[in-house]
Design a protein around this motif. Structure first.
Motif, PDB file in Angstrom:
ATOM      1  N   THR A   1       5.361   6.248  -4.176  1.00 52.29           N
ATOM      2  CA  THR A   1       4.029   6.649  -3.704  1.00 52.29           C
ATOM      3  C   THR A   1       3.563   8.001  -4.224  1.00 52.29           C
ATOM      4  O   THR A   1       2.496   8.466  -3.829  1.00 52.29           O
ATOM      5  CB  THR A   1       4.003   6.673  -2.160  1.00 52.29           C
ATOM      6  OG1 THR A   1       5.058   7.515  -1.681  1.00 52.29           O
ATOM      7  CG2 THR A   1       4.171   5.273  -1.605  1.00 52.29           C
TER       8      THR A   1
ATOM      9  N   LEU B   1       9.023   4.865   5.063  1.00 48.18           N
ATOM     10  CA  LEU B   1       9.508   6.179   4.635  1.00 48.18           C
ATOM     11  C   LEU B   1      10.946   6.070   4.165  1.00 48.18           C
ATOM     12  O   LEU B   1      11.740   5.323   4.731  1.00 48.18           O
ATOM     13  CB  LEU B   1       9.430   7.187   5.788  1.00 48.18           C
ATOM     14  CG  LEU B   1       8.060   7.427   6.423  1.00 48.18           C
ATOM     15  CD1 LEU B   1       8.183   8.345   7.637  1.00 48.18           C
ATOM     16  CD2 LEU B   1       7.079   8.009   5.413  1.00 48.18           C
ATOM     17  N   ASP B   2      11.265   6.847   3.119  1.00 43.94           N
ATOM     18  CA  ASP B   2      12.620   6.878   2.579  1.00 43.94           C
ATOM     19  C   ASP B   2      12.975   8.326   2.279  1.00 43.94           C
ATOM     20  O   ASP B   2      12.487   8.909   1.310  1.00 43.94           O
ATOM     21  CB  ASP B   2      12.698   6.026   1.304  1.00 43.94           C
ATOM     22  CG  ASP B   2      14.121   5.834   0.801  1.00 43.94           C
ATOM     23  OD1 ASP B   2      14.884   6.831   0.788  1.00 43.94           O
ATOM     24  OD2 ASP B   2      14.470   4.699   0.427  1.00 43.94           O
TER      25      ASP B   2
ATOM     26  N   GLN C   1       4.504   9.975   0.940  1.00 43.85           N
ATOM     27  CA  GLN C   1       5.015   8.780   1.604  1.00 43.85           C
ATOM     28  C   GLN C   1       4.280   8.530   2.924  1.00 43.85           C
ATOM     29  O   GLN C   1       3.895   7.393   3.232  1.00 43.85           O
ATOM     30  CB  GLN C   1       6.507   8.921   1.876  1.00 43.85           C
ATOM     31  CG  GLN C   1       7.382   8.949   0.644  1.00 43.85           C
ATOM     32  CD  GLN C   1       8.864   8.874   1.007  1.00 43.85           C
ATOM     33  OE1 GLN C   1       9.257   8.103   1.876  1.00 43.85           O
ATOM     34  NE2 GLN C   1       9.677   9.688   0.351  1.00 43.85           N
TER      35      GLN C   1
ATOM     36  N   PRO D   1       7.846   3.219  -0.468  1.00 42.23           N
ATOM     37  CA  PRO D   1       7.659   4.664  -0.259  1.00 42.23           C
ATOM     38  C   PRO D   1       8.173   5.538  -1.391  1.00 42.23           C
ATOM     39  O   PRO D   1       7.608   6.608  -1.657  1.00 42.23           O
ATOM     40  CB  PRO D   1       8.419   4.938   1.054  1.00 42.23           C
ATOM     41  CG  PRO D   1       9.236   3.725   1.312  1.00 42.23           C
ATOM     42  CD  PRO D   1       8.521   2.591   0.669  1.00 42.23           C
ATOM     43  N   THR D   2       9.214   5.118  -2.089  1.00 47.12           N
ATOM     44  CA  THR D   2       9.735   5.939  -3.180  1.00 47.12           C
ATOM     45  C   THR D   2       8.838   5.913  -4.405  1.00 47.12           C
ATOM     46  O   THR D   2       9.080   6.656  -5.363  1.00 47.12           O
ATOM     47  CB  THR D   2      11.155   5.490  -3.581  1.00 47.12           C
ATOM     48  OG1 THR D   2      11.097   4.124  -4.027  1.00 47.12           O
ATOM     49  CG2 THR D   2      12.122   5.613  -2.425  1.00 47.12           C
TER      50      THR D   2
ATOM     51  N   THR E   1       6.718  -1.136   3.091  1.00 50.84           N
ATOM     52  CA  THR E   1       6.155   0.196   3.178  1.00 50.84           C
ATOM     53  C   THR E   1       6.899   0.958   4.259  1.00 50.84           C
ATOM     54  O   THR E   1       7.594   0.374   5.077  1.00 50.84           O
ATOM     55  CB  THR E   1       4.659   0.129   3.519  1.00 50.84           C
ATOM     56  OG1 THR E   1       4.136   1.456   3.609  1.00 50.84           O
ATOM     57  CG2 THR E   1       4.421  -0.576   4.854  1.00 50.84           C
TER      58      THR E   1
ATOM     59  N   SER F   1       9.562  10.544  -4.232  1.00 52.60           N
ATOM     60  CA  SER F   1       8.208  10.811  -3.753  1.00 52.60           C
ATOM     61  C   SER F   1       8.268  11.829  -2.625  1.00 52.60           C
ATOM     62  O   SER F   1       9.115  11.727  -1.733  1.00 52.60           O
ATOM     63  CB  SER F   1       7.544   9.528  -3.242  1.00 52.60           C
ATOM     64  OG  SER F   1       7.425   8.574  -4.269  1.00 52.60           O
TER      65      SER F   1
END
Length: 268
Positions: A76, A104-105, A116, A73-74, A102, A111
């Motif tokens: 994307t 969320l962060d 994300q 995620p970071t 995959t 990102s």
């Protein structure tokens, strides 16, 4: 080296390339060390396109190695059609056993959240399209992760890599049938909420991992991590859950074989 586990287990999430095992010979050396500790197989996981290509290739070098591919995620912010097309092709590989990592962060700001979320939804769809488990990275994003999974319809198998939630979040995941994978932080004595969560997960929804080279388990916290260290986590989890090490090792091995379709203990 830790005392060998009584039953070989699978490191369900590691990064062999980041550990320095970047050639067939170095991969074999690292897996030999893992085998000596009772860790028979590993899933090496991608976090960008270069790592996805490498993981898919490395999984063909050694029968003890499998791969997962995705864009973290970071990473994307720039995730377009060419990346999607290549990932979909890599995901078809016979040694690629999951779509990940995959999710969320919200800890890092590399990102935007909307980028994300869009990428996460696409990876969910890819997981369902190729029929392979979804391996989730969740950092400070519990509620949004569950909301998107509910909205999109979760794949048949969802694995929360390096589970980081408390007991309440663990219950929500367990109720949905998700699999929770625990890494080195569950052995940290100050991780009270995480250790409480680990105690309530049903045995058939539990995996173990290193996330090497990060998150080395107690008593070597802060030092470089690699797959053999998952043996420390298994023994600590067995004590925490008041379970026999042999029983827990057998359970997490069965779970990994089922979740990732790895075949028998010899990888056949």
């Amino acid at each position: 080296m830790p005392e060998p586990l009584p039953v070989p287990v699978v490191d369900a999430h590691t990064h062999l390339d980041a550990c320095g095992a970047t050639t067939p010979a170095l991969v074999a050396e690292m897996l030999d060390r893992a085998n000596a500790a009772g860790v028979s197989r590993v899933i090496t996981v991608a976090d960008d396109m270069a790592a996805a290509r490498w993981a898919a290739e490395a999984s063909t070098w050694d029968s003890r190695v499998f791969a997962a591919v995705a864009v973290h995620p970071t990473r994307t912010a720039q995730f377009g059609e060419s990346e999607k097309a290549e990932l979909e092709k890599l995901a078809q590989g016979s040694r690629v056993v999951a779509i990940g990592e995959t999710g969320l962060d919200y800890y890092w700001d590399y990102s935007p959240p909307e980028a994300q979320k869009a990428a996460f939804r696409w990876h969910i769809e890819l997981s369902k399209r190729v029929g392979k488990p979804l391996m989730i990275h969740d950092r400070d994003a519990h509620d949004d992760i569950l909301q998107i999974l509910d909205e999109e319809g979760a794949p048949s198998t969802v694995v929360f890599h390096c589970f980081s939630g408390d007991a309440e979040f663990a219950r929500k995941c367990v109720e949905r049938g998700f699999v929770l994978s625990f890494a080195g932080p569950v052995t940290f004595r100050n991780a009270r909420a995480l250790r409480e969560a680990a105690q309530l997960v049903p045995q058939d929804q539990l995996l173990v991992e290193t996330d090497a080279p990060f998150l080395t388990p107690h008593p070597y916290r802060g030092r470089p991590n690699e797959p053999y260290c998952v043996a420390y986590t298994v023994r600590d989890l067995a004590t925490l859950r008041c379970e026999d090490v042999n029983e827990l090792s057998s359970a997490v091995t069965r779970n990994a074989q089922r979740v990732f379709d790895l075949g028998d203990s010899n990888g056949e």
